[in-house]
Write a protein that holds these residues in place. Structure first.
Motif, PDB file in Angstrom:
ATOM      1  N   LYS A   7     -14.800   1.843  18.315  1.00 49.45           N
ATOM      2  CA  LYS A   7     -13.926   0.833  18.904  1.00 49.45           C
ATOM      3  C   LYS A   7     -13.242   0.042  17.788  1.00 49.45           C
ATOM      4  CE  LYS A   7     -16.743   0.296  23.079  1.00 49.45           C
ATOM      5  NZ  LYS A   7     -17.496  -0.650  23.947  1.00 49.45           N
ATOM      6  N   ALA A   8     -11.992  -0.290  18.021  1.00 49.77           N
ATOM      7  CA  ALA A   8     -11.205  -0.985  16.999  1.00 49.77           C
ATOM      8  C   ALA A   8     -11.803  -2.345  16.651  1.00 49.77           C
ATOM      9  CB  ALA A   8      -9.763  -1.143  17.471  1.00 49.77           C
ATOM     10  N   GLU A   9     -12.422  -3.025  17.645  1.00 49.93           N
ATOM     11  CA  GLU A   9     -12.954  -4.360  17.374  1.00 49.93           C
ATOM     12  C   GLU A   9     -14.183  -4.342  16.482  1.00 49.93           C
ATOM     13  OE1 GLU A   9     -14.090  -3.262  21.695  1.00 49.93           O
ATOM     14  OE2 GLU A   9     -12.348  -3.131  20.367  1.00 49.93           O
ATOM     15  N   TRP A  10     -14.772  -3.167  16.258  1.00 50.46           N
ATOM     16  CA  TRP A  10     -15.913  -3.083  15.347  1.00 50.46           C
ATOM     17  C   TRP A  10     -15.474  -3.217  13.890  1.00 50.46           C
ATOM     18  CZ3 TRP A  10     -18.658   1.762  17.908  1.00 50.46           C
ATOM     19  CH2 TRP A  10     -19.205   1.360  19.133  1.00 50.46           C
ATOM     20  N   ILE A  11     -14.208  -2.963  13.619  1.00 53.82           N
ATOM     21  CA  ILE A  11     -13.687  -3.056  12.255  1.00 53.82           C
ATOM     22  C   ILE A  11     -13.044  -4.425  12.081  1.00 53.82           C
ATOM     23  CG2 ILE A  11     -12.085  -2.074  10.578  1.00 53.82           C
ATOM     24  CD1 ILE A  11     -12.344   0.583  11.971  1.00 53.82           C
ATOM     25  N   ALA A  12     -13.401  -5.113  11.015  1.00 51.33           N
ATOM     26  CA  ALA A  12     -12.876  -6.456  10.769  1.00 51.33           C
ATOM     27  C   ALA A  12     -11.350  -6.423  10.646  1.00 51.33           C
ATOM     28  CB  ALA A  12     -13.504  -7.037   9.508  1.00 51.33           C
ATOM     29  N   GLU A  13     -10.714  -7.465  11.131  1.00 49.81           N
ATOM     30  CA  GLU A  13      -9.257  -7.532  11.112  1.00 49.81           C
ATOM     31  C   GLU A  13      -8.709  -7.512   9.701  1.00 49.81           C
ATOM     32  OE1 GLU A  13      -5.348  -9.218  10.798  1.00 49.81           O
ATOM     33  OE2 GLU A  13      -7.187 -10.243  10.164  1.00 49.81           O
ATOM     34  N   ARG A  14      -9.465  -8.083   8.763  1.00 52.93           N
ATOM     35  CA  ARG A  14      -8.982  -8.135   7.383  1.00 52.93           C
ATOM     36  C   ARG A  14      -8.883  -6.744   6.778  1.00 52.93           C
ATOM     37  NH1 ARG A  14     -14.406  -9.570   7.145  1.00 52.93           N
ATOM     38  NH2 ARG A  14     -15.693  -8.263   5.765  1.00 52.93           N
ATOM     39  N   ALA A  15      -9.693  -5.796   7.284  1.00 47.24           N
ATOM     40  CA  ALA A  15      -9.657  -4.443   6.735  1.00 47.24           C
ATOM     41  C   ALA A  15      -8.394  -3.706   7.131  1.00 47.24           C
ATOM     42  CB  ALA A  15     -10.877  -3.660   7.208  1.00 47.24           C
ATOM     43  N   LEU A  16      -7.775  -4.093   8.243  1.00 44.83           N
ATOM     44  CA  LEU A  16      -6.570  -3.432   8.733  1.00 44.83           C
ATOM     45  C   LEU A  16      -5.301  -4.158   8.329  1.00 44.83           C
ATOM     46  CD1 LEU A  16      -7.812  -2.589  12.339  1.00 44.83           C
ATOM     47  CD2 LEU A  16      -7.925  -1.161  10.294  1.00 44.83           C
ATOM     48  N   ARG A  17      -5.432  -5.359   7.752  1.00 56.16           N
ATOM     49  CA  ARG A  17      -4.263  -6.139   7.353  1.00 56.16           C
ATOM     50  C   ARG A  17      -3.665  -5.550   6.084  1.00 56.16           C
ATOM     51  NH1 ARG A  17      -6.425 -10.816   5.769  1.00 56.16           N
ATOM     52  NH2 ARG A  17      -6.921 -11.336   7.942  1.00 56.16           N
ATOM     53  N   ARG A  18      -2.394  -5.218   6.137  1.00 59.06           N
ATOM     54  CA  ARG A  18      -1.734  -4.597   4.982  1.00 59.06           C
ATOM     55  C   ARG A  18      -1.511  -5.647   3.899  1.00 59.06           C
ATOM     56  NH1 ARG A  18       3.222  -0.649   5.982  1.00 59.06           N
ATOM     57  NH2 ARG A  18       1.478   0.304   7.131  1.00 59.06           N
ATOM     58  N   PRO A  19      -2.015  -5.418   2.670  1.00 62.28           N
ATOM     59  CA  PRO A  19      -1.861  -6.421   1.606  1.00 62.28           C
ATOM     60  C   PRO A  19      -0.440  -6.478   1.077  1.00 62.28           C
ATOM     61  CG  PRO A  19      -2.878  -4.435   0.729  1.00 62.28           C
ATOM     62  CD  PRO A  19      -2.732  -4.226   2.222  1.00 62.28           C
ATOM     63  N   GLU A  20      -0.094  -7.618   0.537  1.00 63.59           N
ATOM     64  CA  GLU A  20       1.220  -7.781  -0.078  1.00 63.59           C
ATOM     65  C   GLU A  20       1.236  -7.037  -1.413  1.00 63.59           C
ATOM     66  OE1 GLU A  20       3.827  -9.165   1.185  1.00 63.59           O
ATOM     67  OE2 GLU A  20       2.796  -9.761   3.035  1.00 63.59           O
ATOM     68  N   PRO A  21       2.307  -6.349  -1.717  1.00 59.18           N
ATOM     69  CA  PRO A  21       2.375  -5.622  -2.990  1.00 59.18           C
ATOM     70  C   PRO A  21       2.306  -6.575  -4.180  1.00 59.18           C
ATOM     71  CG  PRO A  21       4.527  -5.682  -1.927  1.00 59.18           C
ATOM     72  CD  PRO A  21       3.542  -6.242  -0.937  1.00 59.18           C
ATOM     73  N   LYS A  22       1.581  -6.171  -5.181  1.00 55.29           N
ATOM     74  CA  LYS A  22       1.426  -6.980  -6.387  1.00 55.29           C
ATOM     75  C   LYS A  22       2.242  -6.361  -7.521  1.00 55.29           C
ATOM     76  CE  LYS A  22      -3.209  -8.684  -5.274  1.00 55.29           C
ATOM     77  NZ  LYS A  22      -4.615  -8.781  -5.712  1.00 55.29           N
ATOM     78  N   ALA A  23       2.851  -7.221  -8.288  1.00 55.50           N
ATOM     79  CA  ALA A  23       3.640  -6.760  -9.423  1.00 55.50           C
ATOM     80  C   ALA A  23       2.994  -7.240 -10.714  1.00 55.50           C
ATOM     81  CB  ALA A  23       5.068  -7.288  -9.328  1.00 55.50           C
ATOM     82  N   GLY A  24       3.228  -6.492 -11.780  1.00 50.49           N
ATOM     83  CA  GLY A  24       2.727  -6.927 -13.074  1.00 50.49           C
ATOM     84  C   GLY A  24       1.826  -5.909 -13.732  1.00 50.49           C
ATOM     85  N   ASP A  25       0.881  -5.337 -12.987  1.00 50.24           N
ATOM     86  CA  ASP A  25      -0.047  -4.381 -13.569  1.00 50.24           C
ATOM     87  C   ASP A  25       0.630  -3.022 -13.713  1.00 50.24           C
ATOM     88  OD1 ASP A  25      -1.987  -6.278 -13.697  1.00 50.24           O
ATOM     89  OD2 ASP A  25      -3.057  -5.633 -11.899  1.00 50.24           O
ATOM     90  N   SER A  26       0.559  -2.485 -14.910  1.00 55.13           N
ATOM     91  CA  SER A  26       1.100  -1.153 -15.136  1.00 55.13           C
ATOM     92  C   SER A  26       0.139  -0.101 -14.597  1.00 55.13           C
ATOM     93  CB  SER A  26       1.317  -0.929 -16.631  1.00 55.13           C
ATOM     94  OG  SER A  26       0.069  -0.950 -17.314  1.00 55.13           O
ATOM     95  N   LYS A  27       0.638   1.113 -14.481  1.00 56.70           N
ATOM     96  CA  LYS A  27      -0.212   2.192 -13.984  1.00 56.70           C
ATOM     97  C   LYS A  27      -1.367   2.476 -14.945  1.00 56.70           C
ATOM     98  CE  LYS A  27       3.190   4.552 -11.106  1.00 56.70           C
ATOM     99  NZ  LYS A  27       3.872   5.840 -10.807  1.00 56.70           N
ATOM    100  N   PHE A  28      -1.082   2.358 -16.239  1.00 51.15           N
ATOM    101  CA  PHE A  28      -2.166   2.580 -17.200  1.00 51.15           C
ATOM    102  C   PHE A  28      -3.241   1.505 -17.076  1.00 51.15           C
ATOM    103  CE2 PHE A  28      -4.196   1.951 -21.325  1.00 51.15           C
ATOM    104  CZ  PHE A  28      -4.683   3.245 -21.569  1.00 51.15           C
TER     105      PHE A  28
END
Length: 339
Positions: free
Chosen positions: A184-205
């Motif tokens: 059931k969807a309610e078994w998973i916390a809402e924060r786990a399904l919330r799409r995070p805002e993209p972060k800038a600054g960190d390189s791939k390396f």
């Protein structure tokens, strides 16, 4: 009339407590070892300690190359493989997406610690939870690194690799289908399904280096713990106990399953630990290899933190039972009976 305001005196800076780093602790231990070399040599000059240290070193040395390669590959995936690529590759039908996600776990390997945040990111990008959870269980269990390390650890038992693959893959797929049916969807916390805002600054390396470092520290600690435990089992536990356990297959399966949950070994190193328990039949050791990457104490804690306690309270016990049944079934089929 002009008024002047006196500047308030600056508050004295708080003195920071000095906390030794891991490098400083290591240097201190080495210095103490050099200073007390003679008494330490006499203390460790005991047959049991020599045997235990030999087993510990052998387990760690055999497993370390696979562990290092695994964390480097995990870092490369985290930095250079976009999660959207896997989402686009999955079928729209959730029932078909489950086995496809299990196969994707072979192509995108990672340790148990990395599979939890990866599966959470998949859910945040719209992947069905059943498929994401299948990937969570498959990635650390059926990837090529784990299978090759198992083959190296069991050079005289090539069927162990096939049995481990079947048992682990079945566990991931069955759990995905069960979640699709019962979850059931309610078994998973809402924060786990919330799409995070993209972060800038960190390189791939930077992402690669940080992921590899984190996984190496986490998995390396559990490898050392596994090596110590393996050595302790050989030295402290009488051989007659393990031999009698080997004669009781059902009890051996239960004990090894519980031991896998408690020890929480890295899947890239657990085969070397359990291979040293040669007094046990193959079936209980196979159960250890299938259960460990699927459910253990660290995974339960990480799943509770990522998806919520209601999820972990339901997912972990069911995974434990399914992993044992799949491991026993795969072992009976591949080995042709109890071995």
């Amino acid at each position: 009339m002009t008024t002047t305001t006196e500047a308030e005196p600056e508050a004295p800076e708080e003195r920071r407590r000095w906390v030794p780093s891991s490098l400083e602790v290591l240097c201190l231990v080495l210095v103490l070892a050099l200073l007390f070399r003679t008494p330490l040599t006499q203390f460790f000059n005991v047959p049991e300690l020599r045997t235990g240290s030999t087993i510990f070193v052998a387990v760690c040395v055999q497993a370390l190359p696979f562990l290092v390669f695994g964390v480097l590959l995990s870092g490369l995936i985290a930095a250079y493989v976009p999660m959207s690529a896997l989402r686009k590759a999955l079928p729209g039908n959730s029932a078909l997406a489950v086995p496809v996600a299990g196969v994707a776990g072979m192509a995108l390997p990672g340790c148990e610690c990395a599979s939890v945040p990866v599966s959470r990111r998949l859910m945040q990008q719209g992947v069905a939870p059943a498929a994401a959870l299948t990937f969570l269980l498959a990635a650390p269990a059926v990837n090529p690194i784990v299978l090759v390390s198992t083959a190296v650890a069991f050079p005289g038992e090539p069927l162990m690799v096939l049995a481990r693959f079947l048992g682990s893959f079945l566990t991931a797929v069955v759990m995905g289908w069960l979640w699709l049916r019962l979850g059931k969807a309610e078994w998973i916390a809402e924060r786990a399904l919330r799409r995070p805002e993209p972060k800038a600054g960190d390189s791939k390396f930077t992402i690669f280096a940080e992921t590899a470092r984190h996984d190496l520290v986490e998995a390396g600690g559990f490898l050392v713990l596994g090596g110590v435990t393996s050595a302790a089992l050989h030295v402290l536990v009488p051989g007659s106990w393990m031999t009698s356990l080997g004669g009781q297959v059902v009890l051996g399966v239960i004990v090894m399953a519980l031991l896998a949950v408690i020890l929480a070994l890295c899947s890239e190193a657990d085969a070397f630990v359990v291979a040293s328990l040669s007094m046990l039949p193959l079936l209980p050791r196979l159960v250890f290899l299938v259960v460990g990457p699927a459910v253990d104490v660290k995974l339960i804690a990480m799943q509770a933190g990522a998806f919520g306690r209601p999820f972990a309270a339901r997912f972990a016990p069911l995974t434990f039972v399914v992993a044992i049944l799949c491991a026993v079934g795969a072992g009976l089929v591949v080995f042709g009976g109890v071995r």
